[in-house]
Scaffold this active site. Structure first.
Site, PDB file in Angstrom:
ATOM      1  N   GLU A  89       0.831  -1.206  -0.165  1.00  0.00           N
ATOM      2  CA  GLU A  89      -0.092  -0.044   0.097  1.00  0.00           C
ATOM      3  C   GLU A  89       0.663   1.140   0.075  1.00  0.00           C
ATOM      4  O   GLU A  89       2.093   1.101   0.328  1.00  0.00           O
ATOM      5  CB  GLU A  89      -0.843   0.093   1.223  1.00  0.00           C
ATOM      6  CG  GLU A  89      -0.332   0.033   2.458  1.00  0.00           C
ATOM      7  CD  GLU A  89      -1.311  -0.708   3.166  1.00  0.00           C
ATOM      8  OE1 GLU A  89      -1.789   0.444   4.367  1.00  0.00           O
ATOM      9  OE2 GLU A  89      -1.598  -1.805   3.874  1.00  0.00           O
ATOM     10  N   GLY A 166       7.504  -2.628   5.125  1.00  0.00           N
ATOM     11  CA  GLY A 166       9.088  -3.232   4.808  1.00  0.00           C
ATOM     12  C   GLY A 166       9.883  -2.184   5.413  1.00  0.00           C
ATOM     13  O   GLY A 166       9.601  -1.189   5.819  1.00  0.00           O
ATOM     14  N   GLU A 167      11.234  -2.976   5.565  1.00  0.00           N
ATOM     15  CA  GLU A 167      12.327  -2.188   6.216  1.00  0.00           C
ATOM     16  C   GLU A 167      13.390  -1.892   5.056  1.00  0.00           C
ATOM     17  O   GLU A 167      13.901  -2.899   4.523  1.00  0.00           O
ATOM     18  CB  GLU A 167      12.926  -3.137   7.384  1.00  0.00           C
ATOM     19  CG  GLU A 167      14.177  -2.885   7.723  1.00  0.00           C
ATOM     20  CD  GLU A 167      14.183  -1.112   8.131  1.00  0.00           C
ATOM     21  OE1 GLU A 167      13.682  -0.525   8.838  1.00  0.00           O
ATOM     22  OE2 GLU A 167      15.326  -0.715   7.679  1.00  0.00           O
ATOM     23  N   SER A 198      13.173   5.664   6.068  1.00  0.00           N
ATOM     24  CA  SER A 198      12.830   5.403   7.496  1.00  0.00           C
ATOM     25  C   SER A 198      13.285   3.778   7.847  1.00  0.00           C
ATOM     26  O   SER A 198      12.928   3.109   7.099  1.00  0.00           O
ATOM     27  CB  SER A 198      11.393   5.720   7.689  1.00  0.00           C
ATOM     28  OG  SER A 198      10.884   5.260   9.258  1.00  0.00           O
ATOM     29  N   SER A 221      13.231   5.083  13.407  1.00  0.00           N
ATOM     30  CA  SER A 221      12.235   5.064  14.289  1.00  0.00           C
ATOM     31  C   SER A 221      12.717   4.628  15.827  1.00  0.00           C
ATOM     32  O   SER A 221      13.253   3.708  15.807  1.00  0.00           O
ATOM     33  CB  SER A 221      11.501   3.900  13.625  1.00  0.00           C
ATOM     34  OG  SER A 221      10.934   4.160  12.383  1.00  0.00           O
ATOM     35  N   CYS A 340       0.335   1.897   8.092  1.00  0.00           N
ATOM     36  CA  CYS A 340       1.293   1.325   7.893  1.00  0.00           C
ATOM     37  C   CYS A 340       0.652  -0.391   7.894  1.00  0.00           C
ATOM     38  O   CYS A 340       0.684  -1.398   8.842  1.00  0.00           O
ATOM     39  CB  CYS A 340       2.350   1.078   9.037  1.00  0.00           C
ATOM     40  SG  CYS A 340       2.588   2.566   9.302  1.00  0.00           S
TER      41      CYS A 340
END
Ligand code: SAH
Length: 353
Positions: A89, A166-167, A198, A221, A340
């Site tokens: 998304e 996702g990271e 991020s 974060s 998220c």
């Protein structure tokens, strides 16, 4: 899955078309068409035979918009479908200076943060650079008319935040490749200064990224003021300590000259009392950084609660008084639901029923 054309740079596309027996300048036509969000069939300057040959091997629509949700404040939320049917998304936020798009870098996530819906079903797969990029290309194409009459290379999306599912640093190579594509002069050419990456704080990857020469807004974060507290909501905190994260941020600052950012999601009873504000001030005072306070978007599968407005402003006030540059992120698009990963999660649940 077929190979993805949008994974390729202009030079790589030129090599490809020459390999396929076409003139090099056809590569530029193809690349420009793709950059405008067109499917191959819509690029009229190329021959039918050549296009058919390419489509046997390559995907030209790696991302399509499956559903759009419109907020009364102008924010749009998209459910993107990838060529293999996976869903991610994104959000488009409209500001006076331009449009900011939030994009995803992985299908799902394996970081396991307690407040986040993207991680509920773990990591499904990494996205490729071209898939990450195509989220922006399709949204630009959708909003083409919003920039009519402006300079010819104007783009609807002017700012990008990598804060969807996702990271990014867990998908390091494709993230860096995406960043090179999206900032390339011949592509959609979004300045690195207008891009925020991020991360939950994968320290070795932060150092590696500092060497790439991409001066973007490095955002970590944080969500806690000490390691013990951070471990309660973020499993990654067991691997990398806040002290190490701060050093990595400092290194990025030295390398790029860019100040860095922290995200701090306010969770009631967890991290937003006066003592936490004081601890955050002690931790960050004098550092070239900015703190973005975020209101928790409550995830129904989790028990964590958002902080009230009054408390959020009080926390912000404390930080500012303590000499910390900080903002409380405006809540936008509240009526189209979810933070998220919530949209995808609810969609997947709906499909299962
Ligand atoms: N994996 C990256 C980027 C994706 S999350 C990261 O961890 O930074 C983007 C931001 O949204 C992060 O700061 C994340 O902690 C925050 N976030 C995730 N779920 C949230 C929720 N339910 N409410 C508020 N912020 C959330």
């Amino acid at each position: 899955m077929k190979k993805i054309l949008q994974d390729l740079s202009l030079a790589e596309i030129e090599t490809l078309v020459v390999e396929k027996g076409e003139k090099k300048f056809r590569g530029k036509q193809l690349f420009e068409g793709l950059t405008q969000g067109k499917a191959i069939t819509e690029i009229t300057s190329l021959s039918k035979d050549f296009k058919a040959k390419l489509l046997e091997e390559y995907e030209d629509r790696p991302v399509t918009i499956k559903e759009t949700f419109y907020s009364s404040d102008g924010t749009e939320k998209y459910l993107f479908e990838l060529a293999d049917g996976n869903l991610v998304e994104g959000v488009l936020m409209k500001y006076k200076y331009g449009y900011t798009q939030c994009i995803s870098t992985q299908v799902g996530c394996r970081m396991g943060c307690k407040f986040c819906a993207s991680t509920l079903n773990g990591l499904i797969r990494n996205m490729t650079a071209g898939e990450i990029l195509s989220q922006i290309l399709v949204v630009n194409a959708l909003h083409k008319k919003d920039i009519e009459g402006q300079v010819t290379n104007a783009r609807a999306v002017t700012n990008v935040v990598m804060m969807g599912s996702g990271e990014p640093l867990d998908n390091y190579d494709e993230t860096v490749r995406f960043l090179r594509l999206v900032t390339a002069a011949e592509g959609i050419c979004i300045s690195a200064r207008n891009i925020s990456l991020s991360t939950c704080g994968i320290v070795p990857k932060m150092y590696k990224f500092a060497e790439e020469g991409i001066p973007l807004n490095m955002t970590v974060s944080l969500h806690a003021t000490d390691d013990c507290m951070r471990e309660r909501t973020m499993p990654i905190a067991k691997a990398y300590k806040i002290g190490e994260i701060l050093k990595a941020c400092e290194y990025y600052f030295q390398k790029t000259g860019r100040r860095y950012y922290f995200e701090y999601t306010l969770i009631e009873g967890e991290n937003c009392d006066e003592e936490h504000a004081e601890a955050l001030i002690r931790l960050l005072k004098g550092k070239p950084c900015h703190v973005n306070l975020i209101r928790l978007n409550e995830v129904k599968e989790r028990s964590l609660k958002a902080t009230g407005d009054k408390e959020a402003y009080r926390f912000l006030g404390r930080l500012e008084k303590g000499g910390i540059s900080a903002t409380l992120r405006r809540q936008i698009g509240a009526d189209i639901g979810g933070a998220c990963g919530q949209l995808r999660a609810s969609y997947l649940q709906g499909e299962k029923q």
